[in-house]
Scaffold this motif. Structure first.
Motif, short mmCIF file in Angstrom:
data_model
loop_
_atom_site.label_atom_id
_atom_site.label_comp_id
_atom_site.label_asym_id
_atom_site.label_seq_id
_atom_site.Cartn_x
_atom_site.Cartn_y
_atom_site.Cartn_z
N GLY A 70 0.80 -1.22 0.00
CA GLY A 70 0.00 0.00 0.00
C GLY A 70 0.83 1.26 0.00
O GLY A 70 0.28 2.36 -0.08
N ARG A 71 2.15 1.11 0.09
CA ARG A 71 3.01 2.29 0.10
C ARG A 71 3.20 2.86 -1.31
O ARG A 71 3.28 2.13 -2.27
N GLY A 72 3.31 4.17 -1.36
CA GLY A 72 3.53 4.84 -2.64
C GLY A 72 4.98 5.20 -2.87
O GLY A 72 5.29 6.03 -3.70
N GLY A 73 5.88 4.57 -2.13
CA GLY A 73 7.30 4.83 -2.25
C GLY A 73 8.04 4.22 -1.08
O GLY A 73 7.43 3.73 -0.12
N HIS A 114 4.19 0.00 -6.20
CA HIS A 114 5.12 -0.71 -7.07
C HIS A 114 5.37 -2.10 -6.50
O HIS A 114 5.34 -2.29 -5.28
N SER A 115 5.61 -3.06 -7.38
CA SER A 115 5.81 -4.45 -6.94
C SER A 115 6.96 -4.58 -5.94
O SER A 115 6.91 -5.42 -5.04
N SER A 116 7.99 -3.76 -6.08
CA SER A 116 9.14 -3.85 -5.18
C SER A 116 8.77 -3.51 -3.74
O SER A 116 9.50 -3.85 -2.80
N LEU A 117 7.63 -2.84 -3.54
CA LEU A 117 7.20 -2.45 -2.21
C LEU A 117 6.26 -3.47 -1.57
O LEU A 117 5.93 -3.35 -0.39
N PRO A 128 -9.10 -1.18 -8.62
CA PRO A 128 -10.43 -1.70 -8.91
C PRO A 128 -10.60 -2.16 -10.35
O PRO A 128 -11.38 -3.07 -10.64
N SER A 129 -9.85 -1.53 -11.28
CA SER A 129 -9.96 -1.84 -12.71
C SER A 129 -8.60 -1.65 -13.37
O SER A 129 -7.69 -1.05 -12.79
N GLU A 130 -8.49 -2.15 -14.58
CA GLU A 130 -7.26 -1.92 -15.33
C GLU A 130 -7.13 -0.44 -15.63
O GLU A 130 -8.10 0.23 -15.99
N TYR A 131 -5.92 0.06 -15.42
CA TYR A 131 -5.66 1.47 -15.72
C TYR A 131 -4.17 1.62 -15.93
O TYR A 131 -3.38 1.24 -15.08
N SER A 132 -3.79 2.20 -17.06
CA SER A 132 -2.38 2.41 -17.36
C SER A 132 -1.97 3.80 -16.87
O SER A 132 -2.33 4.81 -17.47
N GLN A 133 -1.24 3.82 -15.77
CA GLN A 133 -0.82 5.08 -15.18
C GLN A 133 0.46 5.56 -15.86
O GLN A 133 1.49 4.89 -15.79
N PRO A 134 0.44 6.70 -16.50
CA PRO A 134 1.67 7.22 -17.10
C PRO A 134 2.62 7.72 -16.02
O PRO A 134 2.23 7.99 -14.89
N GLY A 135 3.89 7.83 -16.39
CA GLY A 135 4.86 8.40 -15.47
C GLY A 135 5.65 7.36 -14.71
O GLY A 135 5.63 6.16 -15.03
N GLU A 136 6.35 7.82 -13.69
CA GLU A 136 7.25 6.97 -12.92
C GLU A 136 7.01 7.13 -11.43
O GLU A 136 6.53 8.16 -10.97
N ILE A 137 7.36 6.09 -10.70
CA ILE A 137 7.33 6.10 -9.24
C ILE A 137 8.76 6.00 -8.74
O ILE A 137 9.60 5.31 -9.34
N PHE A 138 9.07 6.68 -7.65
CA PHE A 138 10.40 6.59 -7.07
C PHE A 138 10.48 5.35 -6.19
O PHE A 138 9.65 5.15 -5.31
N GLN A 144 11.10 4.29 -11.50
CA GLN A 144 10.66 3.15 -12.29
C GLN A 144 9.29 3.47 -12.89
O GLN A 144 8.50 4.18 -12.27
N PRO A 145 8.99 2.95 -14.08
CA PRO A 145 7.67 3.20 -14.65
C PRO A 145 6.58 2.58 -13.79
O PRO A 145 6.79 1.54 -13.16
N TYR A 146 5.43 3.23 -13.75
CA TYR A 146 4.28 2.60 -13.11
C TYR A 146 3.97 1.29 -13.83
O TYR A 146 4.13 1.18 -15.05
#
Length: 368
Positions: A70-73, A114-117, A128-138, A144-146
């Motif tokens: 659930g972490r965003g970084g 991110h999977s690493s988290l 809840p649904s498929e969604y392609s998030q543009p951009g990167e996460i730290f 790394q790309p979303y």
């Protein structure tokens, strides 16, 4: 003129809501600071940071994850396991020693993780649904790309509701005065609410009632642990975070407030516009209607200055005014606002990560 306005404001006066006695009507807004341990523990450093700001009427912690994924970084805190309780207890004890009040903000970043988290280091972020998030996460490995998301099954949704309940129970054991559910900014609960990110065709998607079901079930679960007067919900009805929003927000968030009233939820943390961007994005409606509709106290949140806060209380558009970034470089922000003193602007590099530097080393007016 400012002195005259100050003479007629109750912004700095004590007030009582839901059985809690606040020193004033100023709140510390949740601020991500990325200084927890790798395994999501808070501790002495956070205890110093929050207790330094305990002159605010109410403190709300940084987003605190209910599961590892659930972490965003990296270096963000959690309450997904009992081992994280003692560190947070150190924080609440330090705040209470200064007669402060503090709520824990419970959170799941959803697709913005991110999977690493994740717990196993490889599970895809959930949504809840498929969604392609543009951009990167730290991440710890750098930007790394979303990633493609895993669409939650109904049993997984029920399991996540249980994770929120367990985290709420840990928050209570850690000595918090209440909890806030982060239901804004396109994180997991928000992603269920908004039609742009929720395309489900089961009982968790489609109608407004269905899209609000996940939040309602989490609230019902947390009510098994906390009295409703100690539960807060953060909403951003006009938020365009991460390029997503709801295309018809007024009926959606009117329904959410109805749900909160029905369940006896005590507090509304209302982000009026887009965080750090604008107070009137499109589609727009007057979100202050929600304050009139809600049965409990409302915290107004987004880009407030001293004069705006005083004016908000003069017009009684909100019960409490939250400040975020100004609290980073001004641990004694309440005192500075009352004195109309100059505020120190913390450099951006101080916002995230590192240790005490840029976190607990900003001087008060007296120290300066």
């Amino acid at each position: 003129m400012r002195e005259a306005k100050l003479a007629h404001t109750d912004l700095f006066d004590p007030v009582e809501f839901n059985g809690l006695k606040l020193k004033n009507r100023i709140a510390l807004s949740p601020l991500t600071r990325a200084r927890a341990t790798q395994d999501g523990k808070a501790g002495e450093l956070q205890a110093v940071y929050y207790s330094q700001r305990a002159s605010a009427g109410l403190l709300i912690t940084e987003a605190t994850a209910v599961v590892p994924g659930g972490r965003g970084g990296p270096f963000l805190p959690g309450l997904w396991e009992d081992a994280q309780i003692p560190g947070w207890k150190e924080v609440t004890d330090a705040v209470h020693a200064k007669n402060g009040l503090i709520f824990s903000q419970l959170w799941h970043a959803g697709r913005l993780s991110h999977s690493s988290l994740s717990a196993d280091g490889k599970s895809a972020p959930v949504a809840p649904s498929e969604y392609s998030q543009p951009g990167e996460i730290f991440t710890e490995a750098g930007p790394q790309p979303y990633e493609p998301v895993h669409v939650m099954t109904k049993p997984e949704i029920k399991g996540m509701v249980g994770a929120y309940e367990a985290a709420a129970a840990r928050a209570k054991k850690a000595g918090f005065d209440g909890i806030e559910l982060h239901a804004a900014h396109s994180y997991l609960i928000s992603a269920f609410l908004n039609d742009m990110t929720n395309k489900r065709e089961d009982e968790y998607g489609g109608s407004i009632e269905n899209r609000a079901r996940f939040l309602k079930e989490i609230l019902e679960a947390c009510l098994k642990v906390w009295d409703g007067k100690r539960i807060m919900v953060r909403l951003a009805p006009l938020g365009h975070a991460y390029g997503t929003w709801d295309t018809d927000p007024e009926p959606l968030f009117t329904h959410v407030i109805d749900v909160m009233n029905e369940l006896g939820i005590g507090w509304l943390d209302l982000v009026e516009g887009d965080t750090g961007v604008t107070r009137k994005p499109e589609p727009y409606f007057d979100v202050l209607k929600l304050r009139e509709q809600f049965n409990g106290p409302t915290i107004l949140n987004n880009l407030y200055t001293r004069d705006m806060a005083i004016e908000a209380r003069e017009k009684n558009t909100g019960d409490i005014i939250a400040f975020g970034r100004p609290f980073i470089g001004n641990p004694d922000l309440v005192e500075r606002l009352k004195a109309d003193a100059e505020l120190h602007e913390a450099p951006l590099k101080a916002y995230y990560g590192g240790g005490a530097r840029g976190y607990t080393d900003f001087p008060t007016m007296e120290e300066a």
